[in-house]
Design an enzyme around this catalytic site. Structure first.
Site, mmCIF file in Angstrom:
data_model
loop_
_atom_site.group_PDB
_atom_site.id
_atom_site.type_symbol
_atom_site.label_atom_id
_atom_site.label_comp_id
_atom_site.label_asym_id
_atom_site.label_seq_id
_atom_site.Cartn_x
_atom_site.Cartn_y
_atom_site.Cartn_z
ATOM 1 N N HIS A 75 0.856 -1.183 0.000
ATOM 2 C CA HIS A 75 0.000 0.000 0.000
ATOM 3 C C HIS A 75 0.894 1.237 0.000
ATOM 4 O O HIS A 75 1.742 1.391 0.860
ATOM 5 C CB HIS A 75 -0.927 0.008 1.223
ATOM 6 C CG HIS A 75 -2.149 -0.834 1.018
ATOM 7 N ND1 HIS A 75 -3.422 -0.354 1.160
ATOM 8 C CD2 HIS A 75 -2.271 -2.123 0.640
ATOM 9 C CE1 HIS A 75 -4.296 -1.319 0.879
ATOM 10 N NE2 HIS A 75 -3.614 -2.411 0.578
ATOM 11 N N TYR A 204 -8.995 6.378 6.802
ATOM 12 C CA TYR A 204 -9.165 6.760 8.200
ATOM 13 C C TYR A 204 -10.078 7.973 8.189
ATOM 14 O O TYR A 204 -9.695 9.019 7.660
ATOM 15 C CB TYR A 204 -7.823 7.134 8.833
ATOM 16 C CG TYR A 204 -6.887 5.963 9.067
ATOM 17 C CD1 TYR A 204 -6.151 5.399 8.028
ATOM 18 C CD2 TYR A 204 -6.730 5.427 10.344
ATOM 19 C CE1 TYR A 204 -5.286 4.332 8.248
ATOM 20 C CE2 TYR A 204 -5.865 4.364 10.577
ATOM 21 C CZ TYR A 204 -5.149 3.824 9.530
ATOM 22 O OH TYR A 204 -4.295 2.769 9.759
ATOM 23 N N PRO A 296 -5.269 0.778 18.568
ATOM 24 C CA PRO A 296 -5.022 0.245 17.227
ATOM 25 C C PRO A 296 -4.841 1.285 16.119
ATOM 26 O O PRO A 296 -4.283 0.959 15.061
ATOM 27 C CB PRO A 296 -6.258 -0.611 16.948
ATOM 28 C CG PRO A 296 -7.304 -0.115 17.881
ATOM 29 C CD PRO A 296 -6.593 0.423 19.073
ATOM 30 N N LYS A 300 0.304 0.027 15.028
ATOM 31 C CA LYS A 300 1.700 -0.080 15.472
ATOM 32 C C LYS A 300 1.987 -1.336 16.305
ATOM 33 O O LYS A 300 3.155 -1.682 16.494
ATOM 34 C CB LYS A 300 2.082 1.155 16.298
ATOM 35 C CG LYS A 300 2.362 2.375 15.455
ATOM 36 C CD LYS A 300 3.674 2.243 14.702
ATOM 37 C CE LYS A 300 3.898 3.320 13.671
ATOM 38 N NZ LYS A 300 4.021 2.849 12.307
ATOM 39 N N TYR A 388 3.836 6.610 10.161
ATOM 40 C CA TYR A 388 2.981 5.490 9.745
ATOM 41 C C TYR A 388 3.817 4.377 9.109
ATOM 42 O O TYR A 388 3.602 3.197 9.389
ATOM 43 C CB TYR A 388 1.923 5.992 8.754
ATOM 44 C CG TYR A 388 0.788 5.006 8.529
ATOM 45 C CD1 TYR A 388 -0.405 5.135 9.234
ATOM 46 C CD2 TYR A 388 0.908 3.955 7.627
ATOM 47 C CE1 TYR A 388 -1.449 4.244 9.044
ATOM 48 C CE2 TYR A 388 -0.122 3.052 7.429
ATOM 49 C CZ TYR A 388 -1.305 3.194 8.142
ATOM 50 O OH TYR A 388 -2.328 2.296 7.956
#
Ligand code: DHB
Length: 398
Positions: A75, A204, A296, A300, A388
């Site tokens: 991704h 998100y 969550p 991580k 991220y």
């Protein structure tokens, strides 16, 4: 069952314990692994699905033969939606990295198969696990095997990779460990559904109705979550009600519509942040969730566990093969540096994207200002992409 003697006794056969066992095996170090769960229990527990590039590289270690590159998907970004407006982040463009979608239970299946091929022992479904003499140079792990036999493993070191509720952490005297804890006034409702992906990357979404995460699993199964009160009852949520809520949280002027289908799994996931320091006591070392839990948001948890193991494995090898325990003595300090960076990122993502029913109106507006500062700045988007996709692994303190 005869008493067993080994170099490293590992409590916990999840991804952290088995990755450690494999890296030790590759270096010629013996280990015995015990877990109170059955193989099937671990293989069917749904957890997060995003791997940092550094975690993927660990799965490329010879002998694991992971399916991450065949069954997983690279991704190159995520989409952050704020009140229905899309803010795509392109990771290769921002930081030259990508992440991989490859669910934790698949990682477990790969690592369990690799462990089985080494022929080194793993005991599943043990009970009454106890750690003894962890302050000595011959610590022991005692348990009762699944056929009722007592098992004693004597090792030079013990690693507690037994998750947030395992017995290892409690083997460090309360007077020498410190627990840092933060609770959130919400949980996640997670579903698995039979549907095609709704979008090419994960979404998100921050909305007035609360947070939603549109994740994926495969071409035909998807994973999605939405913020819910911690006391939410799964039985109160019909498929229709779930789809209406999820759609409401991603709705926007672009007309984005979720691809829906039968829901095959529903769970409520607790939310908390916790860290135990130090991550060592005598001959006992903690790795992964036994030492730290993150909420969550940002995925991580597993990556942090692998990062612990990336520090711990070479340090154990040096201690056992070269009688040089210096890196091992620095394990806790080295690992906790990254732990707190990941705690910060997970907390920040959580706070910026969720609505807090207990927050004052100032805080609700402030967190939107924080999100806006990051999304409207090249530096901010790079910062988010760097966190991220994950920081480089360290094996020593800089
Ligand atoms: C998933 C879970 C997460 O918490 C996250 O941030 C991304 C993906 C998942 O389960 O797919």
């Amino acid at each position: 069952m005869p008493d067993l003697h080994t170099d490293v006794a590992i409590v916990g056969a999840g991804p952290a314990g088995l990755m450690l066992a494999h890296l030790l095996h590759v270096a010629g170090i013996d280990s015995v692994v015990v877990d109170n769960r059955s193989h099937d229990d671990i293989a069917t527990t749904h957890r997060a699905g995003i791997l940092e590039a550094a975690s993927v590289r660990m799965l490329e270690t010879p002998g694991i033969d992971s399916r991450v590159h065949t069954a997983g998907h690279r991704h190159d970004g995520i989409d952050i939606r704020v009140d229905g407006v899309s803010h795509p982040l392109d990771f290769p463009d921002l930081v030259g990295e990508s992440v991989w979608l490859y669910p934790q239970n698949e990682i477990y299946v790969d690592l369990a198969a690799a462990r089985a091929r080494t022929g080194r022992p793993t005991f599943h479904a043990v009970t009454d696990t106890r750690l003894d003499a962890v302050e000595s140079q011959s610590p022991q792990v005692r348990a009762v095997t699944d056929d009722g036999e007592p098992l004693t493993v004597t090792a030079r070191y013990v690693v507690g990779a037994d998750g947030s509720r395992g017995p290892s952490r409690a083997s460090i005297p309360e007077t020498t460990r410190k627990r840092f804890f933060h609770e959130y006034p919400f949980a996640w409702f997670g579903i698995l559904c039979e549907a095609p992906p709704s979008h090419e990357v994960l979404i998100y979404s921050r909305s007035a109705r609360g947070f939603a995460l549109i994740s994926q699993r495969s071409d035909t199964v998807q994973r999605m979550y939405f913020q819910a009160p911690p006391d939410t009852e799964v039985a109160d949520w019909s498929d229709d009600r779930i789809w209406t809520e999820l759609q409401a949280r991603v709705e926007g002027p672009d007309g984005f519509a979720l691809r829906t289908g039968p829901i095959i799994d529903k769970t409520v996931l607790p939310f908390r942040s916790a860290v135990t320091e130090p991550m060592q006591h005598g001959s006992l070392f903690l790795a992964g969730d036994s030492a730290h839990t993150v909420p969550p948001t940002g995925a991580k948890g597993l990556n942090l566990a692998f990062a612990d193991v990336a520090v711990l494995a070479p340090a154990l090898v040096r201690a056992l093969q070269d009688s040089d325990a210096e890196a091992l003595a620095r394990y806790s300090a080295t690992a906790t540096k990254r732990v707190w960076k990941a705690q910060n990122f997970s907390y920040q993502m959580t706070r910026m994207l969720h609505t807090d029913p207990t927050a004052d109106p100032f805080e609700a507006r402030r967190s939107l200002g924080e999100l806006d500062s990051i999304l409207t700045s090249d530096h901010g988007r790079r910062y988010l992409a760097e966190c991220y996709t994950g920081w480089p692994h360290t094996t020593t303190i800089p």
